[in-house]
Structure formats: C-alpha cells, structure tokens
Design a protein around this motif. Structure first.
Motif, PDB file in Angstrom:
ATOM      1  N   ASP A 247       0.827  -1.209   0.000  1.00  0.00           N
ATOM      2  CA  ASP A 247       0.000   0.000   0.000  1.00  0.00           C
ATOM      3  C   ASP A 247       0.859   1.256   0.000  1.00  0.00           C
ATOM      4  OD1 ASP A 247      -2.180  -1.666   0.037  1.00  0.00           O
ATOM      5  OD2 ASP A 247      -2.470  -1.542   2.212  1.00  0.00           O
ATOM      6  N   LEU A 248       1.966   1.230   0.754  1.00  0.00           N
ATOM      7  CA  LEU A 248       2.853   2.394   0.764  1.00  0.00           C
ATOM      8  C   LEU A 248       3.483   2.608  -0.597  1.00  0.00           C
ATOM      9  CD1 LEU A 248       4.276   4.619   2.375  1.00  0.00           C
ATOM     10  CD2 LEU A 248       6.020   2.933   3.001  1.00  0.00           C
ATOM     11  N   ARG A 250       2.205   1.683  -3.469  1.00  0.00           N
ATOM     12  CA  ARG A 250       1.170   2.164  -4.389  1.00  0.00           C
ATOM     13  C   ARG A 250       0.874   3.639  -4.169  1.00  0.00           C
ATOM     14  NH1 ARG A 250      -3.569  -2.511  -4.623  1.00  0.00           N
ATOM     15  NH2 ARG A 250      -2.441  -3.978  -5.975  1.00  0.00           N
ATOM     16  N   SER A 251       0.822   4.072  -2.921  1.00  0.00           N
ATOM     17  CA  SER A 251       0.534   5.488  -2.649  1.00  0.00           C
ATOM     18  C   SER A 251       1.654   6.372  -3.152  1.00  0.00           C
ATOM     19  CB  SER A 251       0.323   5.691  -1.145  1.00  0.00           C
ATOM     20  OG  SER A 251       1.501   5.357  -0.426  1.00  0.00           O
ATOM     21  N   ARG A 252       2.897   5.925  -3.030  1.00  0.00           N
ATOM     22  CA  ARG A 252       4.005   6.723  -3.544  1.00  0.00           C
ATOM     23  C   ARG A 252       4.021   6.742  -5.068  1.00  0.00           C
ATOM     24  NH1 ARG A 252       9.173   5.043   0.291  1.00  0.00           N
ATOM     25  NH2 ARG A 252       8.406   6.034   2.222  1.00  0.00           N
ATOM     26  N   ARG A 253       3.561   5.639  -5.662  1.00  0.00           N
ATOM     27  CA  ARG A 253       3.573   5.578  -7.115  1.00  0.00           C
ATOM     28  C   ARG A 253       2.441   6.384  -7.729  1.00  0.00           C
ATOM     29  NH1 ARG A 253       3.100   0.023 -10.744  1.00  0.00           N
ATOM     30  NH2 ARG A 253       3.405   1.003 -12.791  1.00  0.00           N
ATOM     31  N   THR A 254       1.255   6.350  -7.157  1.00  0.00           N
ATOM     32  CA  THR A 254       0.103   7.035  -7.725  1.00  0.00           C
ATOM     33  C   THR A 254      -0.095   8.442  -7.175  1.00  0.00           C
ATOM     34  OG1 THR A 254      -1.335   6.070  -6.011  1.00  0.00           O
ATOM     35  CG2 THR A 254      -1.094   4.859  -8.085  1.00  0.00           C
ATOM     36  N   GLY A 255       0.495   8.782  -6.041  1.00  0.00           N
ATOM     37  CA  GLY A 255       0.315  10.106  -5.450  1.00  0.00           C
ATOM     38  C   GLY A 255       1.059  11.160  -6.255  1.00  0.00           C
TER      39      GLY A 255
END
Length: 337
Positions: A247-248, A250-255
C-alpha cells in the motif's frame, strides 16, 4: 433460436472454479486445540520411539534387513517403470512447483497471501527439521550398507528419515490443511495420505530406503502439519507487513505532488480557524474589482411555493406627466374669455 457455445472439459472446470466467492466467509484458520496438542504429543513420542529402536539396533533394524534381502524390485519387475515416475510425487522440486502454482491462484482469487506463506513456512520447517535429522544421524542406505544386521548409523549417509516420504506428507497435506470446507478437507486428507503412503513404499520397493526410514518420514511430515497452527500468528504478521509495504508503494507511485503556483497568481492564505473562509492575497498594483450589490434584499428568503400571493394596491398604469388623476384640478390656465 438461442445457442450456447460448446465448452471443453477444461473450460467447464475453470468456469466452476470462477464461481468461488472472494474471501470465503467459512475460511477458518486452524487453531492449536487440545485435541491437536494430544496428537502432536503422541506423534512426537512415536518419532522418538523409532529413533531409539534404530539406534539400539532393535527388532526393527532386523526387519529392515529382511525387507532389503527380499528385493521387491526383483519380485515384481513389471511395475518398476511405473513406480520410477510415481516416486516423483515425493520429490521436493516438481511437487513444490505444482502445489505453489495452485496456491498462488488461490491467493490471487481470495486476495490473501496466507496459502503461499503457509506453504513456505511448512517447507522451511521441513528443510530444517528433516535436514538436521539426516545430517545428525548420518545413516547409510540399503545400497551402501557395509555390515549385515547393523543399523548403519553415523556413517555419513543422509536417508534417515526419508525425505521423499516427509515431503509427500507436507506437500500434499498442506492442501487439506488449507481447505475451506470440512468436506474438501476430508477428501484432500484421504488423497494426501494415499499419496504419501504409496511414495514411501515405492522408495522401499526401489531399494533406496529402509522401511524404518519411511516410518520416520511419515512421522516427521505429520509433526510439521500438526505444528502449523503455532506458526499462524507469525504468518498473519508477515502478511500484514507485506500488504502495508504494498500500500505504501502504491501510494508513492500514484500520489501526485502539488504543482507550484504561477508567478503573479493570488496565493491562498489559511485563516485563523477552519470555519473561516480562506482569504486571497492580491498582487501589488492590481486594480481592485468592485462587486455589484446583490439583487436580493437582505433577510431570509423562502422558496416560491412558500410565498403567499399579494394583490398589488393602486393602479397598474405607469405614471404619465400629461395625465391628471381623477378629482384633482388641473394646474394649466383655462383658455378663452
């Protein structure tokens, strides 16, 4: 006329598997109950009894030699070719790939890593316990035996317990351990028992193991399956950590990072409290825009359906300069004599 496509057998199997619900509600994680603890203790006692019987060169070792001299592969040579392939069901590499492919599909279907992590934990325990016992006792196999009637212990061998048998018990038994329904668990338990028993006896037929090696291999694999509930909290913790890292990532990739404001654009200034509206800072030299007053009168406004009709008072005619209201004298002078 409506016609349905003719599905092959493989397509029908996958169609039935596709109906499985995600995250089954009846997926119960086995716990270390009192019944399981009793079974684990009895199996451990049987394991130690076999080791003591072999170390002390008891009647079990004599029976090993009798079976070896019987040479089953010479008594029934017609099944030798088939059993050469059947014994592969106990080899760690091919069986691990097959079972891991199935458990990987189950993990993807159920959105959980527990099947793969449980299988990995079982294989790790298998390698540690069985490998340590093999190297620690160093028993030689029937083909390399030196003294008739001896237990062939501590001779540099690695066959006690039987790795094929223990691997068959763990690899195929893990499918029953991870089954989501009692019926599937019963059928898979029976199938894994038949496979592990047949693989162990096949190694005796081929002359690669003593019969006592097979007994200890069955017991070692069963001990690992019975002890798995003790590892379940660690499996849950590892799964939670892996999902947290995912999840971390993914958040760094999509944020998306906030874009800088262009030069000369008004910047938002945060007010003293969250209830107040944010104020805008106007650039220097910019002309102040005067807003037109509101069209509605101050005060509360109601919807049209709540208003009551009002009859206008007086005349609806617009005022005219040349007209005089009735009953009033004209201000113009009267012409004539």
């Amino acid at each position: 006329m409506r016609t349905e496509p003719n599905l092959t057998r493989v397509e029908r199997v996958f169609a039935r598997l596709d109906r499985e619900p995600e995250r089954p509600a009846n997926l119960n994680v086995p716990r270390m109950s009192r019944h399981r603890v009793v079974l684990f203790g009895a199996t451990l006692a049987f394991y130690l009894a076999i080791v003591v019987a072999v170390v002390t060169t008891s009647r079990l070792v004599a029976f090993d030699w009798e079976v070896m001299f019987f040479r089953p592969y010479q008594q029934w040579p017609q099944i030798h070719a088939f059993l050469d392939y059947w014994v592969v069901l106990g080899q760690r590499g091919p069986t691990a790939v097959m079972v891991m492919a199935w458990l990987g599909w189950r993990s993807w279907r159920q959105h959980t890593l527990r099947p793969l992590l449980t299988f990995g934990a079982a294989l790790l325990l298998l390698n540690i316990t069985v490998g340590a016992a093999k190297l620690g006792m160093g028993r030689l196999g029937p083909h390399y035996a030196t003294t008739i009637g001896s237990n062939e212990m501590w001779g540099g061998g690695d066959i006690f317990p039987s790795g094929h048998t223990a691997n068959a018990v763990v690899t195929w038994g893990i499918l029953a351990y991870l089954a989501s329904t009692p019926r599937a668990r019963r059928w898979l338990s029976a199938a894994s028992a038949v496979i592990s028993l047949s693989v162990g006896l096949t190694t005796v037929y081929l002359g690669t193991h003593w019969l006592s090696d097979v007994f200890l291999g069955w017991t070692a694999g069963l001990l690992i399956l019975l002890a798995l509930p003790w590892v379940e909290p660690l499996i849950t913790l590892v799964e939670a950590r892996i999902f947290a890292v995912r999840d971390l990532w993914r958040s760094r990739r999509t944020g998306a990072a906030p874009e800088p404001a262009p030069a000369g654009a008004p910047a938002m200034v945060k007010g003293p409290s969250a209830a107040e509206e944010p104020a805008t800072r106007e650039p220097v030299g910019a002309a102040r825009v005067v807003r037109a007053p509101g069209l509605l009168a101050p005060g509360p406004h109601t919807t049209r359906s709540e208003r009551t009709p009002v009859t206008p008072a007086g005349s609806r005619r617009p005022p005219h300069a040349d007209r005089v209201p009735r009953g009033a004298t004209s201000a113009r002078p009267v012409a004539g004599g």
